[in-house]
Motif scaffolding. Structure first.
Motif, PDB file in Angstrom:
ATOM      1  N   THR A   5       2.000  15.063  -2.534  1.00 49.75           N
ATOM      2  CA  THR A   5       1.036  14.071  -2.087  1.00 49.75           C
ATOM      3  C   THR A   5      -0.088  14.847  -1.412  1.00 49.75           C
ATOM      4  OG1 THR A   5       2.768  12.437  -1.767  1.00 49.75           O
ATOM      5  CG2 THR A   5       0.675  12.018  -0.675  1.00 49.75           C
ATOM      6  N   GLU A   7      -4.337  15.052   0.003  1.00 48.86           N
ATOM      7  CA  GLU A   7      -5.480  14.321   0.538  1.00 48.86           C
ATOM      8  C   GLU A   7      -6.747  15.077   0.168  1.00 48.86           C
ATOM      9  OE1 GLU A   7      -5.104  13.445   4.652  1.00 48.86           O
ATOM     10  OE2 GLU A   7      -7.093  12.582   4.790  1.00 48.86           O
ATOM     11  N   LEU A  56      -3.588   7.380  -5.273  1.00 47.73           N
ATOM     12  CA  LEU A  56      -2.765   6.419  -4.535  1.00 47.73           C
ATOM     13  C   LEU A  56      -3.597   5.535  -3.624  1.00 47.73           C
ATOM     14  CD1 LEU A  56       0.192   8.771  -3.504  1.00 47.73           C
ATOM     15  CD2 LEU A  56       0.087   7.200  -5.450  1.00 47.73           C
ATOM     16  N   LYS A  57      -4.641   6.117  -3.004  1.00 43.15           N
ATOM     17  CA  LYS A  57      -5.515   5.354  -2.104  1.00 43.15           C
ATOM     18  C   LYS A  57      -6.952   5.819  -2.268  1.00 43.15           C
ATOM     19  CE  LYS A  57      -2.500   4.324   1.843  1.00 43.15           C
ATOM     20  NZ  LYS A  57      -2.358   4.495   3.309  1.00 43.15           N
ATOM     21  N   SER A  60      -8.765   3.560   2.696  1.00 39.44           N
ATOM     22  CA  SER A  60      -7.507   3.019   3.226  1.00 39.44           C
ATOM     23  C   SER A  60      -6.885   1.983   2.290  1.00 39.44           C
ATOM     24  CB  SER A  60      -7.750   2.395   4.598  1.00 39.44           C
ATOM     25  OG  SER A  60      -8.674   1.328   4.480  1.00 39.44           O
ATOM     26  N   VAL A  61      -7.473   1.806   1.098  1.00 39.44           N
ATOM     27  CA  VAL A  61      -7.008   0.783   0.161  1.00 39.44           C
ATOM     28  C   VAL A  61      -6.050   1.393  -0.860  1.00 39.44           C
ATOM     29  CG1 VAL A  61      -7.740  -0.910  -1.571  1.00 39.44           C
ATOM     30  CG2 VAL A  61      -9.188  -0.474   0.418  1.00 39.44           C
ATOM     31  N   GLU A  62      -4.843   0.816  -0.959  1.00 38.10           N
ATOM     32  CA  GLU A  62      -3.875   1.274  -1.951  1.00 38.10           C
ATOM     33  C   GLU A  62      -4.332   0.833  -3.335  1.00 38.10           C
ATOM     34  OE1 GLU A  62       0.166   0.407  -0.989  1.00 38.10           O
ATOM     35  OE2 GLU A  62      -0.060   1.157   1.048  1.00 38.10           O
ATOM     36  N   THR A  63      -4.279   1.745  -4.292  1.00 40.18           N
ATOM     37  CA  THR A  63      -4.868   1.481  -5.612  1.00 40.18           C
ATOM     38  C   THR A  63      -3.970   0.687  -6.551  1.00 40.18           C
ATOM     39  OG1 THR A  63      -4.085   3.603  -6.449  1.00 40.18           O
ATOM     40  CG2 THR A  63      -6.304   3.539  -5.514  1.00 40.18           C
ATOM     41  N   GLU A  64      -2.682   0.567  -6.251  1.00 41.61           N
ATOM     42  CA  GLU A  64      -1.826  -0.171  -7.182  1.00 41.61           C
ATOM     43  C   GLU A  64      -2.188  -1.650  -7.245  1.00 41.61           C
ATOM     44  OE1 GLU A  64       2.187  -0.903  -4.522  1.00 41.61           O
ATOM     45  OE2 GLU A  64       2.065   0.847  -5.775  1.00 41.61           O
ATOM     46  N   ALA A  71     -11.720  -0.422  -8.286  1.00 41.29           N
ATOM     47  CA  ALA A  71     -11.605   0.965  -7.833  1.00 41.29           C
ATOM     48  C   ALA A  71     -12.952   1.672  -7.955  1.00 41.29           C
ATOM     49  CB  ALA A  71     -10.535   1.699  -8.635  1.00 41.29           C
ATOM     50  N   SER A  74     -15.130   0.521  -5.150  1.00 40.91           N
ATOM     51  CA  SER A  74     -14.722   1.142  -3.883  1.00 40.91           C
ATOM     52  C   SER A  74     -15.303   2.541  -3.747  1.00 40.91           C
ATOM     53  CB  SER A  74     -13.200   1.226  -3.786  1.00 40.91           C
ATOM     54  OG  SER A  74     -12.643  -0.044  -3.665  1.00 40.91           O
ATOM     55  N   LEU A  85      -6.240   9.719  -1.541  1.00 40.30           N
ATOM     56  CA  LEU A  85      -4.864  10.172  -1.424  1.00 40.30           C
ATOM     57  C   LEU A  85      -4.349  10.282  -2.843  1.00 40.30           C
ATOM     58  CD1 LEU A  85      -2.565  10.880   0.548  1.00 40.30           C
ATOM     59  CD2 LEU A  85      -1.797   8.500   0.319  1.00 40.30           C
TER      60      LEU A  85
END
Length: 160
Positions: A5, A7, A56-57, A60-64, A71, A74, A85
């Motif tokens: 994981t 960043e 993944l993000k 601060s927004v989770e992409t799933e 996306a 964003s 992330l």
């Protein structure tokens, strides 16, 4: 296979400077958002993004939960700072040598720099990340190997 994981903190001075990557997937495509292509020499390349990295993000927004267009929006609305992330798959034979300093790439060269990863692969081994990996547990899929078929058929009886 191990999973990292990571960043990535990208920063640009001029909003007209492209980030330098193309993504694919999204909730509407039933696949995770991932990096499809990284342009050579771009901000994304200098920060260490690689083809196949799963996003993944975004901020601060989770992409799933995001559709592809959401996306994209964003990223466009992130201004001159983009925090991602990422998840990267690697083979167990991969060697990681150092942890780079935390910071963001800066076009002026006056700020700290940081590759997207918290670990760097050894020189000449950039081919370990070939494709995106699905989210979730995929172990529920049936196995059709010869051992499994033999085991299941050995308990069967046939009579004429």
């Amino acid at each position: 296979m191990s999973v990292l994981t990571l960043e990535a903190k990208l920063e640009r001075v001029d909003p007209s400077t492209p980030w330098g990557f193309r993504m694919q997937g999204g909730k509407d495509f039933h696949s995770p958002l991932s990096i499809q292509r990284v342009n050579a020499g771009s901000l994304a390349a200098k920060c260490g993004l690689q083809q196949g990295d799963i996003i993944l993000k975004i901020g601060s927004v989770e992409t799933e939960v995001l559709r592809h267009k959401e996306a994209q929006d964003s990223i466009l609305h992130s201004g001159n700072k983009l925090d991602l992330l990422l998840q990267r798959g690697s083979t167990p034979t991969q060697t990681y040598v150092s942890t780079p300093p935390v910071g963001a790439y800066n076009l002026q060269g006056s700020g700290p720099t940081s590759p997207a990863s918290t670990a760097t692969s050894s020189p000449g081994s950039q081919n370990y990340n070939q494709s995106a990996r699905p989210f979730g547990n995929t172990s529920n899929k049936p196995s059709y190997g010869m051992d499994n078929v033999t085991q299941k058929t050995s308990q069967m009886s046939f009579s004429p």
